[in-house]
Design a protein around this motif. Sequence first.
Motif, short mmCIF file in Angstrom:
data_model
loop_
_atom_site.label_atom_id
_atom_site.label_comp_id
_atom_site.label_asym_id
_atom_site.label_seq_id
_atom_site.Cartn_x
_atom_site.Cartn_y
_atom_site.Cartn_z
N SER A 235 1.16 -1.17 -0.10
CA SER A 235 -0.19 0.00 0.45
C SER A 235 1.01 1.25 0.17
O SER A 235 1.87 0.96 0.98
CB SER A 235 -1.22 -0.50 1.59
N SER B 120 -2.23 0.03 -4.04
CA SER B 120 -3.50 -0.70 -2.69
C SER B 120 -3.23 -2.32 -3.50
O SER B 120 -4.59 -2.47 -4.26
CB SER B 120 -4.23 0.24 -2.02
N GLY B 121 -2.22 -2.79 -3.44
CA GLY B 121 -3.09 -4.25 -3.84
C GLY B 121 -1.61 -5.35 -3.37
O GLY B 121 -0.74 -4.93 -2.08
N GLY C 46 -6.02 -7.14 -3.28
CA GLY C 46 -5.98 -5.77 -1.84
C GLY C 46 -6.85 -6.83 -0.74
O GLY C 46 -6.33 -6.46 0.48
N ALA D 149 -3.75 -5.20 2.06
CA ALA D 149 -3.73 -3.52 1.42
C ALA D 149 -5.00 -2.41 1.77
O ALA D 149 -4.29 -1.74 2.11
CB ALA D 149 -3.20 -3.88 -0.02
N GLU D 150 -6.06 -3.15 1.01
CA GLU D 150 -6.79 -2.05 1.11
C GLU D 150 -6.61 -1.24 2.51
O GLU D 150 -8.14 -0.72 2.86
CB GLU D 150 -7.92 -2.78 0.59
#
Length: 626
Positions: free
Chosen positions: A52, A62-63, A78, A264-265
């Motif tokens: 991220s 972001s993933g 993500g 990541a999200e």
Amino acid sequence: MKRYLSVCFWVFLISVHSLFAQSNSSPETLPELIHEIEKVMQEEKMPGLMVSIVSKDSVLFSGGLGVSVVESGQKVDGKTLFHLYSITKMFTALAILRLIQSGSLHLQDKLRDIAPELVYTNPWESTHPVRLVHLLEHSSGFDDTHLNMIHNTSIHDLKGIDAVNFYQTCLIARWKPGLVSSYANPNYTIVGYLIEKYSGMSWDSYLQKILLEPLGMHYSDFDLRIKEEKRYARGYRFADGHYIPFPFFVPTGNGAASALHSCAEDMTQYLRFFLNDWNIHGEQWLDTTYLSAMETIHSTAGAREGLQIGYALGNSTFYNHPKANFRGHAGGGDGFESLVNYDRRHRIGYAIANNGGKGMWRISVLIENFLTRELPDFVPATLVQQPTKPVLRDYPGYYKPINVRSEQWNFLQRIIGVVKLSQWEGGLIIKPLLGRADTVEWVKDRLFKRKYEHQASVVVGLDENGNPFLQSDMHQYYEKTSYLPVLIQQLLLGLSALAIVLSVIWVLVWLVMVLVRKVSRSQILVGLLPGMAVLSGVIAFRITTVTDYTNRIAFNSINLTSVTIFFTSLCFGLFAFTGLGLLIKQWTHLKSSWIRGILAFNAFFLTYLAILLLMHGWIGVRVWAL
């Protein structure tokens, strides 16, 4: 051992990261950055990576990259959850700050007052009580988690006061609380218990309610036991050309030190939370004074002298980037390594985690160089009035390290970690026993920094008894000592190392002498016992360190591995002591003076080493009952 080496890695990072960041070329575009990261992943054997990257109000990436499960080839995306381990402490500290804001707790609260039911040992409680701030800044003096306290093998989770009592043998203050920081996971288990006591909820439910839900971190959890494996990345180690998976181990304690799983999200939302000064959708989560407090070291001797490099309230500085002040937290264990870093001044930050158990510094350098590629080099603030240089005549001399992280693993650091402090016109020279001298230049007061750093990282001062101390490299604390005791200890340890090598060589020489009848067969043992002691010790050390990396759960019970460690470590002591006794008994029967000399040297120094190890619990160590 892996935990200790991880700490050493971060300390090493302090010294080299900035230099590497300045000399390494920076990716100019996001595709170039991803390409370079993927190259590092391949070279470092990282199966998958959570990434991220945030700049101001923009989410740059972001993933995920690579795979979360090697066997099935499942890709990281993500929403793939990685075990972030100690990054949990940032969240736990946020929960405490919320309780402080409500008036339920205060940073300076005495642990004895807010939780009198807890049992711990502090010889200085009457004058230097353990306080809440000491737990948050790891300055309580408590020992870190013992080998058999890392994984929970029971079918029941530890809750409430039982989670704290599990670490009873760790909860012994080894120096005055508030003197210096020393990372110890049990501190945050206590903090988790306090959250539960003063919120009326489980610590994780409280965090879900006050933080994760408002932030929109919908996928993250603090579950001790994995329920839906397909949502989670699996941790691996790479050996013999293959990725070997770790089981989904259950952490001990209540999880407040290491239970966080995130993706990541969600970490993107977390980064934006900090970069927006804790403003969530136009509403202030807590006043920014609490955010400043979280980023400030309050309790240590170094902080009282103005040093602000190290561990604050669940929030740490790791190094000085040449263009930014990144801070955050790292985590790692059983196939995972993670890092979250942000700089509020420039509104940039990133969170990364891999499931190969590999260090994150190469990837962190790439991301930081990318994020700061258009920023000017850091310009330190100009002092309105140039301060007067301090008089340092009382400070040059020898200093021994005090705050070892683990009494079990790191006791030798107090001997081999001694440094010599000397003065030069522009600052100080810190010379360790091994390695190159470190030169630091004067900043102000009694604060110093390395040439490439833009804030002080070293401080000298006087403790409350008027004794000189030195603090360097985030939180390593040294007390001034006389040189003679240091020299004697280092000589004894060095000669013991020589005796180990000589004993192994001597076994072969002794057997040859027996075969050619230069030595009586009745004297075989007197020459073999030192070598047998060394062999036993090497086996014990090797099994312990390998198990610490590959299968820590074996430390929790009586099994072949733990019994072998017990038996081989016991044999080291038995063979060393027996060898010395047998040598004394057969002394007059050994006619050659040079044989006597070698045998006496080996026997004496191996016995010294055995006594040293016995004093620190490593002879006949019962790893399942530490």
